[in-house]
Write a protein that holds these residues in place. Structure first.
Motif, PDB file in Angstrom:
ATOM      1  N   THR A 135      -9.268   1.010   1.828  1.00 43.43           N
ATOM      2  CA  THR A 135      -8.463   0.678   2.868  1.00 43.43           C
ATOM      3  C   THR A 135      -8.108   2.180   3.580  1.00 43.43           C
ATOM      4  O   THR A 135      -7.918   2.212   4.681  1.00 43.43           O
ATOM      5  N   TRP A 136      -7.574   3.024   2.583  1.00 39.66           N
ATOM      6  CA  TRP A 136      -7.306   4.413   3.202  1.00 39.66           C
ATOM      7  C   TRP A 136      -8.379   5.146   3.806  1.00 39.66           C
ATOM      8  O   TRP A 136      -8.067   5.584   5.006  1.00 39.66           O
ATOM      9  N   ASN A 147      -8.758   3.258   7.216  1.00 41.34           N
ATOM     10  CA  ASN A 147      -7.439   3.771   8.235  1.00 41.34           C
ATOM     11  C   ASN A 147      -7.933   5.199   8.632  1.00 41.34           C
ATOM     12  O   ASN A 147      -7.737   5.425   9.982  1.00 41.34           O
ATOM     13  N   LYS A 186       3.270   1.209  11.895  1.00 42.70           N
ATOM     14  CA  LYS A 186       3.573   2.072  10.755  1.00 42.70           C
ATOM     15  C   LYS A 186       2.933   3.485  11.401  1.00 42.70           C
ATOM     16  O   LYS A 186       2.026   3.375  12.391  1.00 42.70           O
ATOM     17  N   GLU A 196       1.387   8.888   9.214  1.00 43.54           N
ATOM     18  CA  GLU A 196       1.785   9.331   7.718  1.00 43.54           C
ATOM     19  C   GLU A 196       1.955   8.131   6.874  1.00 43.54           C
ATOM     20  O   GLU A 196       1.565   8.273   5.530  1.00 43.54           O
ATOM     21  N   GLN A 197       2.524   7.339   7.187  1.00 38.33           N
ATOM     22  CA  GLN A 197       2.715   5.944   6.335  1.00 38.33           C
ATOM     23  C   GLN A 197       1.303   5.095   5.945  1.00 38.33           C
ATOM     24  O   GLN A 197       1.414   4.514   4.816  1.00 38.33           O
ATOM     25  N   CYS A 198       0.377   5.418   6.823  1.00 39.15           N
ATOM     26  CA  CYS A 198      -0.928   4.845   6.685  1.00 39.15           C
ATOM     27  C   CYS A 198      -1.843   5.836   5.973  1.00 39.15           C
ATOM     28  O   CYS A 198      -2.735   5.110   5.127  1.00 39.15           O
ATOM     29  N   LYS A 228      -1.120   2.703  -2.715  1.00 36.99           N
ATOM     30  CA  LYS A 228      -0.733   1.657  -2.574  1.00 36.99           C
ATOM     31  C   LYS A 228      -1.891   0.648  -2.170  1.00 36.99           C
ATOM     32  O   LYS A 228      -2.056  -0.502  -2.598  1.00 36.99           O
ATOM     33  N   ASP A 229      -2.648   1.119  -1.244  1.00 41.66           N
ATOM     34  CA  ASP A 229      -3.611   0.527  -0.424  1.00 41.66           C
ATOM     35  C   ASP A 229      -5.019   0.495  -1.097  1.00 41.66           C
ATOM     36  O   ASP A 229      -5.719  -0.013  -1.221  1.00 41.66           O
ATOM     37  N   GLN A 278       1.121   8.175  -0.666  1.00 34.14           N
ATOM     38  CA  GLN A 278       1.650   7.153  -1.028  1.00 34.14           C
ATOM     39  C   GLN A 278       0.865   5.629  -0.653  1.00 34.14           C
ATOM     40  O   GLN A 278       0.631   4.851  -1.299  1.00 34.14           O
ATOM     41  N   ALA A 279       0.486   5.819   0.551  1.00 33.76           N
ATOM     42  CA  ALA A 279      -0.489   4.936   1.112  1.00 33.76           C
ATOM     43  C   ALA A 279      -1.768   4.893   0.318  1.00 33.76           C
ATOM     44  O   ALA A 279      -2.488   3.712   0.349  1.00 33.76           O
TER      45      ALA A 279
END
Length: 234
Positions: free
Chosen positions: A177-178, A181, A159, A162-164, A172-173, A168-169
């Motif tokens: 978690t964000w 990361n 990933k 940007e995906q992490c 979602k997460d 949206q991440a």
């Protein structure tokens, strides 16, 4: 004929969720309130350009225009617009806006402009923006390293950053978690670029809960507008 009065710059920041604008004086200081409109959906060129025109009409007179765009921009032409619409690719946005607004216009990546608004001009400085997507800009002794696209590099388990770390991440997460990361990203980026200072901006920077290293600081999202004056330094 030479211009008789100090130049005023209309500075625009195009974001995935909002478009902001403000008039700046020749030193880059605000001489108007900030105006904001929602980014049209779908975020295609014509409605976004019309929204910028609406902001401009509400702010009064200006002599030139600076625009921060969420994607790769070279010589005023859009090359990527991942968080807007594929219809932006290949558009000469500088010319379109110059025709729309009637004043000379320059366009650059939005993270680059955010960086211009906060850097000190010494050593290696990295800027990241946390918003709809993940933006980045690298400066060495105050000079921009152009077209740096960290957001779409692999980061965790194939990933990208940007995906992490995009909005949206976050949804979602979850925030925990964000933030975890983000801590990993900060460590990875420091080892990659050996920066003297990292600046974090963007609308989602307010979600940061982790303890940041001493050479990392959160900066105001207004820098994405205030840095626009730097596009006219050369």
């Amino acid at each position: 004929m030479a211009h008789q009065s100090p130049l005023k710059t209309l500075s625009i920041d195009i974001g995935g969720s909002g478009i902001k604008g403000m008039i700046l004086d020749p030193e880059g200081q605000p001489v108007s309130d900030r105006q904001r409109v929602e980014t049209p959906r779908p975020a295609e060129p014509d409605p976004v350009i019309d929204a910028i025109g609406t902001i401009a009409q509400g702010l009064g007179n200006f002599d030139r225009v600076s625009v921060g765009f969420p994607g790769v921009v070279m010589a005023g032409v859009v090359h990527t617009a991942v968080n807007l619409s594929p219809r932006w690719k290949g558009l000469d946005l500088a010319t379109r806006l110059q025709d729309q607004l009637g004043q000379p216009t320059r366009v650059a990546n939005d993270a680059d402009i955010q960086g211009y608004g906060v850097i000190e001009g010494e050593g290696v400085e990295l800027v990241v923006t946390l918003g709809t997507g993940f933006g980045s800009a690298l400066f060495v002794d105050g000079k921009l390293v152009p077209n740096l696209e960290i957001p779409h590099h692999p980061f965790i388990k194939k990933k990208t950053y940007e995906q992490c770390l995009g909005r949206q991440a976050l949804k979602k997460d979850g925030k925990q978690t964000w933030n975890r990361n983000l801590a990993r990203a900060i460590a990875t980026l420091e080892h990659t670029f050996n920066y003297r200072q990292l600046y974090i901006g963007g609308g989602e920077s307010k979600r940061i809960t982790l303890d940041l290293p001493k050479n990392v600081q959160i900066v105001s999202n207004r820098a994405g507008i205030l840095g626009g004056i730097k596009l006219w330094d050369s």
